[in-house]
Design a protein around this motif. Structure first.
Motif, mmCIF file in Angstrom:
data_model
loop_
_atom_site.group_PDB
_atom_site.id
_atom_site.type_symbol
_atom_site.label_atom_id
_atom_site.label_comp_id
_atom_site.label_asym_id
_atom_site.label_seq_id
_atom_site.Cartn_x
_atom_site.Cartn_y
_atom_site.Cartn_z
ATOM 1 N N GLU A 158 0.833 -1.208 0.000
ATOM 2 C CA GLU A 158 0.000 0.000 0.000
ATOM 3 C C GLU A 158 0.868 1.259 0.000
ATOM 4 O O GLU A 158 0.564 2.237 -0.705
ATOM 5 C CB GLU A 158 -0.924 0.004 1.220
ATOM 6 N N GLU A 159 1.956 1.241 0.764
ATOM 7 C CA GLU A 159 2.842 2.405 0.823
ATOM 8 C C GLU A 159 3.539 2.636 -0.515
ATOM 9 O O GLU A 159 3.700 3.780 -0.956
ATOM 10 C CB GLU A 159 3.871 2.208 1.939
ATOM 11 N N ILE A 160 3.949 1.559 -1.145
ATOM 12 C CA ILE A 160 4.612 1.689 -2.448
ATOM 13 C C ILE A 160 3.636 2.234 -3.484
ATOM 14 O O ILE A 160 3.988 3.108 -4.290
ATOM 15 C CB ILE A 160 5.178 0.323 -2.893
ATOM 16 N N ILE A 161 2.380 1.743 -3.456
ATOM 17 C CA ILE A 161 1.361 2.222 -4.402
ATOM 18 C C ILE A 161 1.110 3.709 -4.194
ATOM 19 O O ILE A 161 1.066 4.492 -5.155
ATOM 20 C CB ILE A 161 0.052 1.423 -4.239
ATOM 21 N N ASP A 162 0.968 4.129 -2.911
ATOM 22 C CA ASP A 162 0.724 5.552 -2.615
ATOM 23 C C ASP A 162 1.894 6.414 -3.087
ATOM 24 O O ASP A 162 1.685 7.483 -3.678
ATOM 25 C CB ASP A 162 0.506 5.744 -1.112
ATOM 26 N N ALA A 163 3.121 5.945 -2.843
ATOM 27 C CA ALA A 163 4.302 6.706 -3.259
ATOM 28 C C ALA A 163 4.384 6.797 -4.771
ATOM 29 O O ALA A 163 4.738 7.854 -5.323
ATOM 30 C CB ALA A 163 5.564 6.056 -2.690
ATOM 31 N N LEU A 164 4.049 5.705 -5.457
ATOM 32 C CA LEU A 164 4.100 5.704 -6.924
ATOM 33 C C LEU A 164 3.060 6.661 -7.496
ATOM 34 O O LEU A 164 3.351 7.408 -8.443
ATOM 35 C CB LEU A 164 3.859 4.282 -7.440
ATOM 36 N N ILE A 165 1.869 6.667 -6.910
ATOM 37 C CA ILE A 165 0.827 7.578 -7.379
ATOM 38 C C ILE A 165 1.269 9.027 -7.229
ATOM 39 O O ILE A 165 1.068 9.860 -8.121
ATOM 40 C CB ILE A 165 -0.491 7.318 -6.629
ATOM 41 N N GLU A 166 1.876 9.358 -6.083
ATOM 42 C CA GLU A 166 2.333 10.732 -5.853
ATOM 43 C C GLU A 166 3.409 11.127 -6.861
ATOM 44 O O GLU A 166 3.431 12.250 -7.358
ATOM 45 C CB GLU A 166 2.856 10.875 -4.428
ATOM 46 N N LEU A 206 3.788 9.881 -9.905
ATOM 47 C CA LEU A 206 3.140 10.042 -11.212
ATOM 48 C C LEU A 206 2.415 11.379 -11.289
ATOM 49 O O LEU A 206 2.451 12.053 -12.326
ATOM 50 C CB LEU A 206 2.170 8.887 -11.454
ATOM 51 N N LYS A 207 1.786 11.772 -10.192
ATOM 52 C CA LYS A 207 1.104 13.072 -10.163
ATOM 53 C C LYS A 207 2.100 14.218 -10.329
ATOM 54 O O LYS A 207 1.871 15.171 -11.067
ATOM 55 C CB LYS A 207 0.333 13.232 -8.853
ATOM 56 N N SER A 208 3.245 14.099 -9.642
ATOM 57 C CA SER A 208 4.244 15.159 -9.685
ATOM 58 C C SER A 208 4.880 15.305 -11.064
ATOM 59 O O SER A 208 5.342 16.372 -11.453
ATOM 60 C CB SER A 208 5.340 14.924 -8.636
ATOM 61 N N LYS A 209 4.882 14.196 -11.812
ATOM 62 C CA LYS A 209 5.462 14.200 -13.168
ATOM 63 C C LYS A 209 4.422 14.495 -14.246
ATOM 64 O O LYS A 209 4.736 14.513 -15.427
ATOM 65 C CB LYS A 209 6.126 12.862 -13.468
#
Length: 262
Positions: free
Chosen positions: A246-254, A256-259
């Motif tokens: 779950e933490e990895i998914i949340d970090a990946l989403i953030e 992707l949003k930042s990029k």
């Protein structure tokens, strides 16, 4: 069962250091060590195993120059019964459609129950098997990792699909199959086998022998031409994300949003 296996002579990735040619549109091939394409080697082994089980013969065929004969002899030393070299100056520079057209003409000279190709070769297009099947109007399956020869009228074919699942299909003969690596363990070719086939005469078929359409072969008739060939620049190292799923998914989403990806 009569089986034809299409093979190719390619640069050996374990024995060479690759450099681009001066034109920048291909490898510098002058001093390269060549061998049989890895995927094709699995196809030949599978053909030999099928014939060992149900009877018949294996013929290997390649499109190339005189030096390509060594690939045919290597596969004959492995256990293939016959070899055929398709060689003509007119073939040089042919694209995938041209190569498939040359092979089609050879297939039509014989009577084969099964035609095998490797899933891909050195250029990675993975197109010859499918093109050949379409030109011959035969059933086709790609990325095959299991074959069960049956009653001589059909074969059962396995393919690995998404998620690591296995798909099984029954296909009417004759058909064309593109073979994936890992379908078997290709046997070792010893010096005795190589010596045994060293003096075997290998027929050479030219464009005239095959009656192939001159308008689809050769460099001038190629519809696909390589215009550039380069080694990509190395980028920065990958960033490894740590934590729970779950933490990895949340970090990946953030990220992707930042990029701007989401």
């Amino acid at each position: 069962m009569e089986i034809l296996v299409c093979v190719k002579r390619v640069p050996d990735t374990a024995e060479n250091e690759f450099e681009l040619n001066s034109a920048g549109n291909d490898l510098d091939r002058d001093d390269l060590v060549f061998s049989v394409n890895e995927w094709d080697n699995y196809a030949v082994e599978e053909a030999i195993q099928i014939v060992d089980n149900v009877g018949g013969s294996v013929t290997v065929v390649t499109v190339g120059d005189d030096e390509s004969e060594e690939v045919l002899r290597r596969e004959m030393a492995m256990g293939a019964n016959n070899g055929v070299l398709l060689s003509d100056d007119a073939f040089e520079g042919s694209d995938g459609k041209g190569i498939a057209s040359i092979l089609k003409a050879e297939v039509e000279k014989g009577k084969y129950d099964l035609i095998l190709t490797g899933a891909q070769a050195d250029e990675g297009a993975g197109q010859i098997g499918g093109m050949l099947a379409a030109m011959l109007d035969l059933p086709y399956a790609s990325l095959v990792n299991k074959i069960e020869a049956g009653d001589g009228k059909t074969v059962k074919v396995g393919r690995e699909i998404e998620g690591g699942n296995q798909e099984m299909n029954e296909i009417d003969l004759p058909c064309v199959l593109s073979i994936q690596t890992g379908i078997n363990e290709p046997r070792y070719v010893g010096i005795r086998g190589i010596r045994k086939v060293a003096s075997v005469e290998i027929p050479v078929h030219s464009a005239a022998d095959l009656g192939v359409d001159a308008n689809v072969i050769g460099k001038d008739n190629a519809k696909v031409k390589r215009v550039d060939y380069f080694v990509p620049d190395l980028g920065e190292g990958a960033e490894m994300l740590e934590g729970s799923t779950e933490e990895i998914i949340d970090a990946l989403i953030e990220k992707l949003k930042s990029k701007g990806g989401l």
